[in-house]
Design an enzyme around this catalytic site. Structure first.
Site, PDB file in Angstrom:
ATOM      1  N   ASP A 103       0.825  -1.206   0.000  1.00  0.00           N
ATOM      2  CA  ASP A 103       0.000   0.000   0.000  1.00  0.00           C
ATOM      3  C   ASP A 103       0.861   1.259   0.000  1.00  0.00           C
ATOM      4  O   ASP A 103       0.336   2.373  -0.134  1.00  0.00           O
ATOM      5  CB  ASP A 103      -0.992   0.003   1.164  1.00  0.00           C
ATOM      6  CG  ASP A 103      -0.325  -0.034   2.534  1.00  0.00           C
ATOM      7  OD1 ASP A 103       0.922  -0.089   2.602  1.00  0.00           O
ATOM      8  OD2 ASP A 103      -1.056  -0.030   3.544  1.00  0.00           O
ATOM      9  N   ASP A 114      -1.009  -6.245  -0.266  1.00  0.00           N
ATOM     10  CA  ASP A 114      -1.212  -5.509   0.977  1.00  0.00           C
ATOM     11  C   ASP A 114      -2.686  -5.135   1.099  1.00  0.00           C
ATOM     12  O   ASP A 114      -3.248  -4.499   0.193  1.00  0.00           O
ATOM     13  CB  ASP A 114      -0.372  -4.229   0.947  1.00  0.00           C
ATOM     14  CG  ASP A 114       0.322  -3.957   2.259  1.00  0.00           C
ATOM     15  OD1 ASP A 114      -0.092  -4.516   3.283  1.00  0.00           O
ATOM     16  OD2 ASP A 114       1.285  -3.171   2.241  1.00  0.00           O
ATOM     17  N   GLU A 127       8.863  -4.101  11.199  1.00  0.00           N
ATOM     18  CA  GLU A 127       9.267  -2.801  10.659  1.00  0.00           C
ATOM     19  C   GLU A 127       9.590  -1.824  11.777  1.00  0.00           C
ATOM     20  O   GLU A 127       8.844  -1.694  12.750  1.00  0.00           O
ATOM     21  CB  GLU A 127       8.159  -2.208   9.779  1.00  0.00           C
ATOM     22  CG  GLU A 127       8.554  -0.847   9.205  1.00  0.00           C
ATOM     23  CD  GLU A 127       7.597  -0.309   8.160  1.00  0.00           C
ATOM     24  OE1 GLU A 127       7.850   0.805   7.648  1.00  0.00           O
ATOM     25  OE2 GLU A 127       6.604  -0.992   7.842  1.00  0.00           O
TER      26      GLU A 127
END
Length: 311
Positions: A73, A112, A211
């Protein structure tokens, strides 16, 4: 023109299941699957991943022998110019995923799930994930969040849809987090992320993206989890790595994050090429006579006759 078709190896060329990459290195064409990624973790073989959003880029990634291609995304930012990932819609994600899927033969294609496509209800999340698989050809979906997503993950896995989890710095939570900030910096925060990772594993995720977390935490989670971890801003100890393609090719217009290594200056090459093209057109140096089509000899002779009579 040749970019839009897959070249078929001539008879007697390299054996079936083998392709040639950069400098002639052999690349296996064996399809990457969810089980084969688990095998890579067991063999301590790093998983190589990147994002892609279009046919041409995805084809180049696949020909390079990458394991996982994510239709992220992040395209909201790098392809559409939005300031964050929240604006991209399901229908837009489906269009981009279809293009990527047409290009990829070997890598695992993961789509995503955009913001708003699974937060309202688990039923809606399952329905949208089914669309990614059925309408766009995705082989797995990625969603953000920890323990609060465990129920949805179970339902997706029960519907035969593999799920890639994503915890730590989750861009769809940018407003709650107050910006893009490293997560898991305190003992309490580390324990929260550990609980999230274990919950996602237990729910059935085949891998988890970590992340924006400290290297030490990513190393601990990678050692504890039975499923692969794929890091982005999480240090070198994860089972694999992923970057946004435009970041690593210097095709973004701001300062890169600390974890981004720029492997090429594609923007610089494009700027130089565009400037040269502009100069050539303005100087009438392009196209040349050799780059132009001409009438057949017989037609030219007929035209000369007509022009002579008219003159």
């Amino acid at each position: 023109m040749s970019l839009t078709t897959f070249r078929t190896a001539p008879a007697g060329a390299a054996g079936e299941g083998v392709a040639r990459g950069e400098r002639g290195a052999e690349l296996s064409l064996e399809k990457v699957t969810v089980p084969s990624l688990a095998e890579k973790k067991a063999r301590r073989q790093p998983i190589v991943s990147l994002t892609a959003y279009d046919y041409a880029s995805a084809r180049l990634l696949d020909e390079a022998g990458l394991d996982l291609v994510l239709v992220g995304d992040s395209l909201a930012m790098v392809m559409q110019g939005h300031e964050n990932t929240l604006s991209v819609t399901m229908d837009e994600m489906l269009v981009y995923t279809r293009g990527v899927r047409r290009a990829v033969r070997r890598a695992l294609v993961v789509a995503d799930m955009p913001f708003g496509s699974y937060q309202a209800s688990e039923a809606e999340g399952v329905a949208n994930a089914v669309r990614f698989v059925k309408e766009a050809g995705a082989e797995a979906v990625k969603l953000e969040g920890g323990r609060e997503r465990a129920g949805l993950v179970r339902r997706l896995v029960g519907a035969e849809i593999p799920v890639l989890g994503h915890i730590g710095l989750t861009p769809q939570s940018v407003h709650r987090m107050g910006g893009y900030k490293v997560q898991g910096k305190t003992m309490a925060a580390m324990e929260e992320l550990r609980a999230d990772a274990l919950a996602l594993e237990e729910a059935g995720c085949f891998a988890i993206v970590l992340e924006g977390v400290p290297r030490e935490l990513a190393q601990m989670l990678t050692a504890e989890l039975q499923i692969p971890t794929i890091g982005i801003g999480a240090g070198p100890d994860c089972d694999g790595q992923i970057l946004v393609l435009h970041d690593m090719l210097s095709m973004t217009f701001g300062e890169p994050a600390k974890f981004v290594r720029r492997y090429a200056d594609v923007a610089g090459v494009m700027r130089a090429a565009l400037a040269e093209y502009k100069r050539d057109v303005e100087a009438r140096a392009f196209p040349s006579d050799e780059e132009s089509y001409h009438l057949p000899r017989e037609t030219r002779k007929s035209l000369e006759v007509v022009e002579k009579v008219a003159g």
